[in-house]
Enzyme design. Structure first.
Site, PDB file in Angstrom:
ATOM      1  N   GLY A  58       0.806  -1.289   0.206  1.00 44.15           N
ATOM      2  CA  GLY A  58      -0.018  -0.093  -0.089  1.00 44.15           C
ATOM      3  C   GLY A  58       0.669   1.053   0.033  1.00 44.15           C
ATOM      4  O   GLY A  58       1.924   1.270   0.635  1.00 44.15           O
ATOM      5  N   GLY A  60      -0.571   4.520  -0.373  1.00 41.16           N
ATOM      6  CA  GLY A  60      -1.484   5.720  -0.005  1.00 41.16           C
ATOM      7  C   GLY A  60      -0.873   6.661   0.928  1.00 41.16           C
ATOM      8  O   GLY A  60       0.326   6.570   1.440  1.00 41.16           O
ATOM      9  N   SER A  61      -1.608   7.640   1.526  1.00 43.39           N
ATOM     10  CA  SER A  61      -0.901   8.695   2.403  1.00 43.39           C
ATOM     11  C   SER A  61      -0.583   7.784   3.725  1.00 43.39           C
ATOM     12  O   SER A  61       0.496   7.861   4.004  1.00 43.39           O
ATOM     13  CB  SER A  61      -1.673   9.642   3.004  1.00 43.39           C
ATOM     14  OG  SER A  61      -3.105   9.341   3.120  1.00 43.39           O
ATOM     15  N   LYS A 171      -7.902   0.234   8.562  1.00 43.92           N
ATOM     16  CA  LYS A 171      -8.884   0.443   9.681  1.00 43.92           C
ATOM     17  C   LYS A 171     -10.370   0.233   9.034  1.00 43.92           C
ATOM     18  O   LYS A 171     -10.852   1.056   8.015  1.00 43.92           O
ATOM     19  CB  LYS A 171      -8.842   1.950  10.047  1.00 43.92           C
ATOM     20  CG  LYS A 171      -7.838   2.087  10.910  1.00 43.92           C
ATOM     21  CD  LYS A 171      -7.725   3.804  11.446  1.00 43.92           C
ATOM     22  CE  LYS A 171      -6.633   3.582  12.269  1.00 43.92           C
ATOM     23  NZ  LYS A 171      -6.245   5.099  12.676  1.00 43.92           N
ATOM     24  N   ALA A 204      -1.979  10.750   8.711  1.00 43.21           N
ATOM     25  CA  ALA A 204      -0.642  10.426   7.949  1.00 43.21           C
ATOM     26  C   ALA A 204       0.174  11.538   7.826  1.00 43.21           C
ATOM     27  O   ALA A 204       1.326  11.596   7.815  1.00 43.21           O
ATOM     28  CB  ALA A 204      -1.270   9.866   6.736  1.00 43.21           C
ATOM     29  N   LYS A 255     -14.001   4.195  15.341  1.00 40.52           N
ATOM     30  CA  LYS A 255     -13.916   5.579  15.306  1.00 40.52           C
ATOM     31  C   LYS A 255     -14.358   6.171  14.311  1.00 40.52           C
ATOM     32  O   LYS A 255     -14.729   7.381  14.062  1.00 40.52           O
ATOM     33  CB  LYS A 255     -12.574   5.819  15.748  1.00 40.52           C
ATOM     34  CG  LYS A 255     -11.241   5.692  14.796  1.00 40.52           C
ATOM     35  CD  LYS A 255     -11.214   6.711  13.915  1.00 40.52           C
ATOM     36  CE  LYS A 255      -9.928   6.211  12.987  1.00 40.52           C
ATOM     37  NZ  LYS A 255      -9.963   7.187  11.738  1.00 40.52           N
ATOM     38  N   LYS A 347      -9.255   7.601   0.015  1.00 41.11           N
ATOM     39  CA  LYS A 347     -10.652   6.811   0.144  1.00 41.11           C
ATOM     40  C   LYS A 347     -11.237   7.081   1.728  1.00 41.11           C
ATOM     41  O   LYS A 347     -10.412   7.062   2.593  1.00 41.11           O
ATOM     42  CB  LYS A 347     -10.363   5.129  -0.054  1.00 41.11           C
ATOM     43  CG  LYS A 347      -9.671   4.696  -1.303  1.00 41.11           C
ATOM     44  CD  LYS A 347     -10.325   5.035  -2.455  1.00 41.11           C
ATOM     45  CE  LYS A 347     -11.794   4.431  -2.764  1.00 41.11           C
ATOM     46  NZ  LYS A 347     -11.962   5.001  -4.264  1.00 41.11           N
ATOM     47  N   GLN A 349     -13.423   5.454   4.523  1.00 41.12           N
ATOM     48  CA  GLN A 349     -13.519   4.524   5.203  1.00 41.12           C
ATOM     49  C   GLN A 349     -15.030   4.342   6.093  1.00 41.12           C
ATOM     50  O   GLN A 349     -15.482   3.171   6.087  1.00 41.12           O
ATOM     51  CB  GLN A 349     -12.266   4.089   6.159  1.00 41.12           C
ATOM     52  CG  GLN A 349     -11.014   4.385   5.591  1.00 41.12           C
ATOM     53  CD  GLN A 349     -10.633   3.459   4.361  1.00 41.12           C
ATOM     54  OE1 GLN A 349     -10.902   2.010   4.729  1.00 41.12           O
ATOM     55  NE2 GLN A 349     -10.242   3.764   3.346  1.00 41.12           N
TER      56      GLN A 349
HETATM   57  N1  LIG Z   1      -4.481   8.346   5.887  1.00 43.79           N
HETATM   58  C1  LIG Z   1      -4.381   8.466   7.183  1.00 43.79           C
HETATM   59  O1  LIG Z   1      -4.185   9.552   7.792  1.00 43.79           O
HETATM   60  C2  LIG Z   1      -4.631   7.198   7.727  1.00 43.79           C
HETATM   61  C3  LIG Z   1      -4.115   7.217   9.000  1.00 43.79           C
HETATM   62  C4  LIG Z   1      -4.225   5.891   9.837  1.00 43.79           C
HETATM   63  C5  LIG Z   1      -4.948   4.785   9.227  1.00 43.79           C
HETATM   64  N2  LIG Z   1      -5.425   4.994   7.852  1.00 43.79           N
HETATM   65  C6  LIG Z   1      -5.906   3.509   7.283  1.00 43.79           C
HETATM   66  O2  LIG Z   1      -4.824   3.231   6.262  1.00 43.79           O
HETATM   67  C7  LIG Z   1      -5.531   2.420   5.406  1.00 43.79           C
HETATM   68  C8  LIG Z   1      -4.916   2.973   3.914  1.00 43.79           C
HETATM   69  O3  LIG Z   1      -5.308   4.362   4.066  1.00 43.79           O
HETATM   70  P1  LIG Z   1      -4.337   5.389   2.946  1.00 43.79           P
HETATM   71  O4  LIG Z   1      -4.825   6.694   3.657  1.00 43.79           O
HETATM   72  O5  LIG Z   1      -2.714   5.108   3.134  1.00 43.79           O
HETATM   73  O6  LIG Z   1      -5.161   5.135   1.578  1.00 43.79           O
HETATM   74  P2  LIG Z   1      -5.819   6.329   0.725  1.00 43.79           P
HETATM   75  O7  LIG Z   1      -6.954   6.680   1.230  1.00 43.79           O
HETATM   76  O8  LIG Z   1      -4.662   7.227   0.445  1.00 43.79           O
HETATM   77  O9  LIG Z   1      -6.080   5.563  -0.728  1.00 43.79           O
HETATM   78  C9  LIG Z   1      -4.874   5.396  -1.701  1.00 43.79           C
HETATM   79  C10 LIG Z   1      -4.306   4.120  -1.792  1.00 43.79           C
HETATM   80  O10 LIG Z   1      -5.393   3.416  -2.536  1.00 43.79           O
HETATM   81  C11 LIG Z   1      -4.908   2.525  -3.584  1.00 43.79           C
HETATM   82  N3  LIG Z   1      -6.082   2.353  -4.567  1.00 43.79           N
HETATM   83  C12 LIG Z   1      -6.467   3.061  -4.906  1.00 43.79           C
HETATM   84  N4  LIG Z   1      -7.610   2.264  -5.849  1.00 43.79           N
HETATM   85  C13 LIG Z   1      -7.201   1.027  -5.808  1.00 43.79           C
HETATM   86  C14 LIG Z   1      -7.517  -0.239  -6.373  1.00 43.79           C
HETATM   87  N5  LIG Z   1      -8.904  -0.130  -7.257  1.00 43.79           N
HETATM   88  N6  LIG Z   1      -7.149  -1.175  -6.067  1.00 43.79           N
HETATM   89  C15 LIG Z   1      -5.968  -1.338  -5.100  1.00 43.79           C
HETATM   90  N7  LIG Z   1      -5.629  -0.113  -4.558  1.00 43.79           N
HETATM   91  C16 LIG Z   1      -6.080   1.133  -4.964  1.00 43.79           C
HETATM   92  C17 LIG Z   1      -3.908   3.426  -4.102  1.00 43.79           C
HETATM   93  O11 LIG Z   1      -2.898   2.625  -4.904  1.00 43.79           O
HETATM   94  C18 LIG Z   1      -3.115   3.880  -2.728  1.00 43.79           C
HETATM   95  O12 LIG Z   1      -2.261   2.846  -2.395  1.00 43.79           O
HETATM   96  C19 LIG Z   1      -7.023   2.632   5.601  1.00 43.79           C
HETATM   97  O13 LIG Z   1      -7.518   1.685   6.063  1.00 43.79           O
HETATM   98  C20 LIG Z   1      -7.011   3.883   6.284  1.00 43.79           C
HETATM   99  O14 LIG Z   1      -8.233   3.802   7.422  1.00 43.79           O
HETATM  100  C21 LIG Z   1      -5.074   5.866   7.240  1.00 43.79           C
HETATM  101  O1  LIG Z   2      -8.840  10.849   8.044  1.00 43.20           O
HETATM  102  P1  LIG Z   2      -9.572   9.715   8.599  1.00 43.20           P
HETATM  103  O2  LIG Z   2     -10.988  10.134   9.300  1.00 43.20           O
HETATM  104  O3  LIG Z   2      -9.841   8.318   7.720  1.00 43.20           O
HETATM  105  O4  LIG Z   2      -8.503   9.134   9.854  1.00 43.20           O
HETATM  106  C1  LIG Z   2      -7.278   9.049   9.782  1.00 43.20           C
HETATM  107  C2  LIG Z   2      -6.764   8.286  10.921  1.00 43.20           C
HETATM  108  O5  LIG Z   2      -7.279   7.087  10.868  1.00 43.20           O
HETATM  109  C3  LIG Z   2      -6.625   8.952  12.153  1.00 43.20           C
HETATM  110  O6  LIG Z   2      -5.921   8.355  12.997  1.00 43.20           O
END
Ligand SMILES: NC(=O)c1ccc[n+]([C@@H]2O[C@H](COP(=O)([O-])OP(=O)(O)OC[C@H]3O[C@@H](n4cnc5c(N)ncnc54)[C@H](O)[C@@H]3O)[C@@H](O)[C@H]2O)c1
Ligand SMILES: O=P(O)(O)OC[C@H](O)CO
Length: 393
Positions: A58, A60-61, A171, A204, A255, A347, A349
């Site tokens: 993965g 993403g951010s 998450k 992130a 959450k 995305k 969630q």
């Molecule tokens: N962003 C945050 O601040 C944060 C913090 C803690 C936990 N999380 C959790 O981490 C997880 C990942 O979130 P994120 O913020 O890194 O992702 P994101 O929301 O930034 O999404 C982008 C990611 O999705 C992938 N993607 C998009 N379309 C796709 C497809 N069709 N098939 C496969 N991959 C695809 C992209 O390649 C990229 O890796 C989530 O469960 C999120 O709840 C996020």
């Molecule tokens: O931006 P959200 O609402 O997906 O939350 C990001 C992280 O899960 C916070 O810890």
């Protein structure tokens, strides 16, 4: 520390990305703790090198922010870790160039985490099987919508290293009728690796900028807690480990439902008192849900750890779910439209989790016991007026 003296690249990746300059400097953390005691010895690696090899699924951010920390730690502990850390990047053309090339040449994830310089020993790789080749520690951090596709590729024979361990930083929850599963247990079931869970008050971008925060890692064994602490603990990203894998997973999933409620409050123009009430009720429902449906989970994970109360606070004030839910109330547009409009490819969630949790509670005939979760679902999916959120709570 000055410029690195050795190339962190393995022969295969050096060949695959032969035009990359990954042999120069590696980002090092700004803060060091010279007085810290020597870190504990790590459990043995199944590789003949005796070292652990980290792969990140993965980019993403959050994937990029976690990969940055893991790569920095791997570089600092070269006796314990292969210094090259591979990150799976779903290939995408950005400004006419493949995203993997952009990341490997510029060390910037221009698509999902622009302005943050990634360490040069973090290598973006477009094919999953190349990312996990010889990996002993696998970090799952794709948006949960895409996890099944990833797992079906990784569960093919010979793809994963025997003895590898996993951690989920995803998450959300997986619901099938009256069954509910965390992603840690889904990963464990599909690919056969023991799986820990990482969650906390971790927006992130703030983590990637090195702002101090804490995270919680739920681990099935002591060896897992030693390994994952070594991968992630850093002066500005403090790890606390607990034995409660389910509690950590559920804190991160639920959450997001409460964050939608917090966004509705903001969209309605209500003040801090109302939001505080939503947080209190939300934390109570989160804790009770976990204790009711996940045997062995602990209320303290919610009341004492970053994965509980702290994540709830940050997400209800600064997260994407809150932001989109506020816009939902103000604009009257659909969540799909708002996600595209506000999140720049990231995305949302919380809506999916609200639906999964509601389906599960209805199937178990327990929806009435979780009135806040039920209201959030009805507002997001059934056209209930957001003003009804607090009525009868
Ligand atoms: N962003 C945050 O601040 C944060 C913090 C803690 C936990 N999380 C959790 O981490 C997880 C990942 O979130 P994120 O913020 O890194 O992702 P994101 O929301 O930034 O999404 C982008 C990611 O999705 C992938 N993607 C998009 N379309 C796709 C497809 N069709 N098939 C496969 N991959 C695809 C992209 O390649 C990229 O890796 C989530 O469960 C999120 O709840 C996020
Ligand atoms: O931006 P959200 O609402 O997906 O939350 C990001 C992280 O899960 C916070 O810890």
């Amino acid at each position: 520390m000055s410029a690195a003296s050795t190339a962190p690249s393995s022969p295969e990746v050096a060949q695959q990305f032969s035009d990359l300059d990954i042999a120069s400097t590696v980002t090092t953390p700004a803060v060091t703790r010279p007085s810290s005691p020597a870190p504990p010895a790590l459990p043995e690696s199944p590789l003949s090198s005796g070292k652990h090899k980290i792969a990140v699924i993965g980019s993403g951010s959050w994937g990029s922010a976690l990969a940055k920390i893991a790569a920095e730690n791997a570089w600092k502990r070269k006796d314990d870790f292969h210094s090259e850390v591979r990150m799976w990047v779903r290939e995408k053309i950005v400004n006419g160039k493949p995203l993997t090339h952009v990341i490997n040449r510029t060390h910037l994830n221009s698509r999902y985490l622009p302005d943050i310089t990634l360490p040069k020993n973090l290598v973006a790789v477009p094919h999953l099987k190349d990312v996990v080749k010889d990996a002993t520690l696998i970090i799952f951090v794709v948006p949960h919508q895409f996890l099944h596709t990833v797992l079906s590729e990784l569960s093919r024979p010979g793809v994963l290293t025997p003895g590898a361990r996993a951690i989920s930083a995803i998450k959300g929850v997986e619901v099938n009728g009256t069954d509910i599963q965390t992603f840690a247990s889904l990963i464990e079931a599909k690919v056969g690796t023991p799986c820990s869970a990482l969650s906390g008050a971790n927006i992130a971008l703030e983590v990637a900028m090195g702002q101090f925060c804490e995270t919680t890692i739920g681990c099935p064994t002591h060896n897992d807690s030693l390994l994952w602490s070594a991968v992630f603990d850093a002066p500005s990203f403090r790890v606390r480990t607990v034995e409660d894998v389910n509690g950590v997973s559920l804190g991160g999933a639920l959450k997001n439902v409460v964050a939608l409620a917090a966004g509705f409050v903001d969209g309605l123009g209500l003040g801090g008192n109302t939001k505080a009430a939503i947080l209190r009720i939300g934390l109570k429902e989160m804790t009770e849900f976990c204790l009711e449906f996940f045997e062995g989970s602990q209320a303290e994970t919610f009341s004492n750890e970053s994965a509980g109360i702290a994540d709830l606070i940050t997400t209800c004030y600064g997260g994407r779910n809150r932001k989109c839910a506020e816009e939902f109330v103000k604009s009257g547009q659909s969540f799909e439209h708002i996600e595209r409009k506000l999140l720049n490819g990231q995305k949302l969630q919380g809506t999916a989790t609200a639906e999964e949790v509601n389906n599960f509670l209805v199937a178990r005939k327990r929806a009435h016991a979780y009135p806040l979760f039920e209201k959030v679902y009805k507002i997001a999916f059934e056209g209930m007026s957001p003003k009804q959120l607090v009525v009868g709570l």
